[in-house]
Design an enzyme around this catalytic site. Structure first.
Site, mmCIF file in Angstrom:
data_model
loop_
_atom_site.group_PDB
_atom_site.id
_atom_site.type_symbol
_atom_site.label_atom_id
_atom_site.label_comp_id
_atom_site.label_asym_id
_atom_site.label_seq_id
_atom_site.Cartn_x
_atom_site.Cartn_y
_atom_site.Cartn_z
ATOM 1 N N GLU A 112 19.698 23.094 0.368
ATOM 2 C CA GLU A 112 21.277 22.459 0.286
ATOM 3 C C GLU A 112 21.271 21.019 -0.116
ATOM 4 O O GLU A 112 22.128 20.851 -1.044
ATOM 5 C CB GLU A 112 22.131 22.858 1.444
ATOM 6 C CG GLU A 112 23.702 22.959 1.141
ATOM 7 C CD GLU A 112 24.100 23.920 0.182
ATOM 8 O OE1 GLU A 112 23.216 24.569 -0.257
ATOM 9 O OE2 GLU A 112 25.222 23.921 -0.240
ATOM 10 N N ASP A 113 20.735 20.332 0.409
ATOM 11 C CA ASP A 113 20.903 18.780 0.203
ATOM 12 C C ASP A 113 19.721 18.039 -0.452
ATOM 13 O O ASP A 113 20.100 16.718 -0.846
ATOM 14 C CB ASP A 113 21.127 18.096 1.687
ATOM 15 C CG ASP A 113 22.321 18.493 2.570
ATOM 16 O OD1 ASP A 113 23.259 19.253 1.764
ATOM 17 O OD2 ASP A 113 22.422 18.394 3.764
#
Ligand code: MN
Length: 763
Positions: A112-113
């Site tokens: 996600e990051d």
């Protein structure tokens, strides 16, 4: 590595404390002195202490991978971002979890990051870990989504329903715990929301999974944030009471274990302070204060086996007076989350009420670590990973414990579990924009589309599930991202969808839409028929005028009238008469003799008084009798024809193949030998009837009508009859120039997918 844009929404920054810029508000506060960040070997050591067979290489690779992936990202605290996944992994080592879970914890925020992808993680760490990390990525997205949509009450259900591997939830809980522990660095306005969410969702979830320690810490951290004053009050009094009873606690511990030892029972006895949140809720619920030791302390007696539990109970009960109504045997009847213990309260040393929990070591572990403890405390368990995979498969363990819920402690709790049971019947999916759509299990994309919006459902023509094209009837799985492809060309769904849809909402919408669509089509046809009649009759048509005539037609709206005409329930001439009472329909026109043999006929239905009748291009008729075409099927140039004379009425032209001719076989005097005479006449149209067997779907009739219109055929009348759930038989009276024209139209119709069969009808 595939480039992925860093996704840092405000929400996410709040949850994960990602500092986007050094100017984050929290950075202004004096940083709290922090413990040295855990090192690679610290982590490996922790794992090895409970799992000598750990794959150190795997742990090391994950450590390095996550550290590199998060690079220079920092948390709101100013710490390197990587400290977060590392701490999450450390929390999970306290729960003694397997390598895959620890590695997933290290990697949990990478997809996600950072620029990491599932494919890459699969490649480096294998698909098992890849699936765990992806599960966590989904949960994170889901968390954001349900927060935005204020669907918090769904989130807990969803967390359970979506994670098909319980290890995903374990990492998620550890993730939340670490975020709660570092909540002070998060901007004030986000703090409250995060704490509420934790109290509403994650703490009960931990409890549900039997992880009491985790539940209590989450509750207390939330409590401290949500009600700092109450928290402070409870803590003060707890501290004061603990201080006052300091000696007593040791004394009770000693007396208890001595007593047991004298009777030949080895036991570990320890006092445990109750948690501020549980004390506070008790105070709120029972509106009582806390004054006694038993209000703040519980004692545990941990023995070797189940038999020893009951022996210990006997010793305790014969040594000290029992407080009535406080005895509970959760060994013979475990709680729904598999909690087992014997509870009792006695008037113990120092005349204090003493709450006791008697249990085995294994029960103690399960009471504290819940599902995680099962890894090492079930008999015949292979590797922890194997156990977790097997047990967490479809949440067998959780479901089992829920399933045995026979006695409910209180109605609230019962409701909780009822809900928990219920949502196993649900699937949770997403729109491409991340909106959460909850559907009953076995629902398909059609249901999904209607859940998004009725218009989306009605115009759905295809879909992609998780980026791949799929049939609309595909059954949805938890976490599916569904993109519904729509087309403006489709105004109504195929009626067959009604039986495919699972949800009542979709079914009702489909029924409504198909009904409306069919009606619209009939109305469109009706309007064409009416307008043509008016045009040919040279009278003015106006909606307003028809509006005034509605009562005479016993209809409530113009659309109603048109649909009725389209369906053949009323005739266009009825409409004309309703609007113009002196309108006269001239169904069979007069004809006259022209050039000796050729006859003239006015158009069959619509009079054209001013132009005079067109010549009837048939040779062989030499009388003043009116001429008409076979009423049930007509005749067109190119057909071999005969004329049948009906005394007092006229001559009817039949194609030679017409079965109706059978009726006249006995009366040869009525047969007239006639031929077409079209060479020198102006183009004219002639009636023919066709029968179309078409698929039952709303667009079908429109498609058929379009084909006919595009090929210059006139539709004079249509009647439909449903032959089966799948097919409709549509009978159409056409006007065409000749047989060739008719054959061309038939061929075009046959080429249509909605058309199963077409044939000409000879009446
Ligand atoms: Mn995280």
């Amino acid at each position: 590595m595939v480039y992925r844009r860093r996704k840092q929404t405000q929400m996410q920054a709040a949850t994960e404390s990602v500092a986007v810029a050094p100017t984050a508000p929290a950075a202004a506060r004096p940083p709290k002195p922090r413990a040295r960040m855990m090192r690679q070997y610290d982590l490996v050591e922790r794992v090895r202490s409970y799992n000598p067979a750990t794959n150190e290489d795997l742990l090391n690779r994950a450590y390095v991978y996550a550290m590199k992936a998060h690079g220079s990202q920092t948390r709101a605290s100013g710490d390197p971002y990587f400290s977060h996944p590392l701490e999450v992994a450390a929390i999970l080592t306290d729960l003694k979890l397997d390598d895959a879970t620890i590695v997933a914890a290290l990697l949990h925020d990478t997809i996600e990051d950072t620029e990491a992808t599932r494919a890459e993680i699969d490649q480096i760490f294998g698909p098992e870990i890849g699936a765990l990390v992806e599960g966590l990525t989904k949960l994170k997205r889901l968390e954001l989504v349900s927060r935005e949509a204020k669907q918090a009450e769904n989130l807990r259900k969803l967390l359970l329903a979506i994670a098909d591997d319980v290890r995903v939830l374990l990492v998620k809980l550890a993730d939340r715990l670490h975020n709660m522990r570092t909540l002070e660095f998060v901007p004030t306005e986000s703090r409250r929301r995060i704490a509420e969410e934790t109290l509403d969702i994650y703490a009960p979830l931990a409890g549900r999974m039997g992880m009491q320690e985790m539940r209590e810490e989450l509750e207390d951290l939330s409590f401290r944030t949500l009600d700092p004053e109450a928290y402070a009050v409870v803590m003060q009094r707890l501290d004061a009471l603990a201080e006052r009873n300091r000696n007593l606690i040791g004394e009770i511990e000693a007396q208890l274990s001595n007593n047991l030892r004298h009777r030949g029972l080895g036991a570990r006895v320890y006092g445990r302070r109750k948690k501020p949140f549980s004390i506070w809720t008790k105070m709120e619920r029972k509106s009582v204060g806390f004054e006694q030791l038993s209000d703040i302390f519980g004692f545990r007696v941990v023995v070797n086996d189940v038999e020893a539990c009951y022996r210990a109970l006997g010793i305790v009960h014969t040594t000290w007076p029992v407080v009535p109504g406080r005895f509970k045997d959760y060994i013979s009847t475990p709680k729904q989350n598999d909690y087992r213990s014997i509870h009792t309260t006695v008037i113990g040393p120092g005349n204090q009420r003493v709450e006791l929990q008697i249990r085995t070591e294994a029960m103690d572990q399960i009471a504290e670590r819940g599902i995680a403890a099962h890894v090492f405390y079930k008999e015949g368990v292979g590797s922890p990973t194997e156990f977790l995979k097997r047990e967490s498969n479809a949440f067998a363990w959780l479901r089992h414990t829920i399933g045995i819920l026979s006695e409910s402690a209180n109605p609230e709790e019962f409701l909780e579990h009822t809900k928990l049971e219920l949502f196993h019947d649900q699937v949770f999916c997403f729109t491409p924009k991340g909106k959460l759509i909850a559907l009953p299990r076995h629902a398909n994309v059609i249901d999904f589309a209607y859940a998004v919006h009725t218009d989306v459902g009605n115009s759905a023509v295809g879909c992609k599930i998780n980026g791949k094209f799929a049939p609309l009837s595909s059954e949805l799985q938890n976490g599916d991202e569904v993109e519904v492809l729509t087309s403006e060309a489709q105004s109504a769904p195929p009626s067959a969808w009604e039986s495919l849809a699972v949800t009542g909402k979709a079914r009702a919408a489909i029924r409504r839409a198909t009904r409306t669509a069919v009606r619209d089509q009939y109305a469109g046809l009706g309007r064409r028929i009416v307008e043509r009649l008016f045009e040919r009759a040279k009278i003015d048509y106006a909606d307003d005028k028809l509006k005034g005539a509605l009562p005479r037609l016993a209809r409530t709206s113009i659309e109603d009238v048109m649909a009725a005409v389209g369906r053949g329930e009323i005739k266009a001439s009825d409409v004309a008469r309703a609007m113009y009472p002196d309108y006269r329909e001239e169904r069979v026109a007069r004809y006259g003799v022209k050039k000796g043999l050729a006859a003239k006929i006015k158009e069959k239905v619509i009079p054209e008084p001013k132009k005079g009748p067109p010549a009837i291009p048939i040779r062989g008729i030499n009388s003043d009798l009116p001429v008409k075409f076979a009423p049930n099927g007509g005749a067109v140039p190119g057909d071999r024809i005969v004329g049948i004379v009906t005394p007092g009425e006229g001559i009817t032209i039949y194609p030679i193949q017409s079965p109706a001719l059978k009726d006249f076989e006995e009366e040869p005097e009525r047969w007239l030998d006639v031929r077409w005479d079209i060479e020198d006449s102006a183009p004219q149209r002639f009636p023919a009837r066709i029968r179309v067997e078409n698929v039952n779907e709303p667009g079908a009739l429109a498609q058929i009508a379009t084909v006919i219109a595009e090929h210059d055929g006139n539709i004079d009348n249509i009647s439909m009859q449903r032959r089966s759930p799948d097919f409709t038989e549509t009978t159409i009276d056409l006007e065409v120039y000749d047989l060739k024209h008719l054959s061309a139209i038939l061929a075009q119709l046959r080429a249509k997918a909605v058309v199963a069969r077409v044939e000409r009808v000879n009446g």
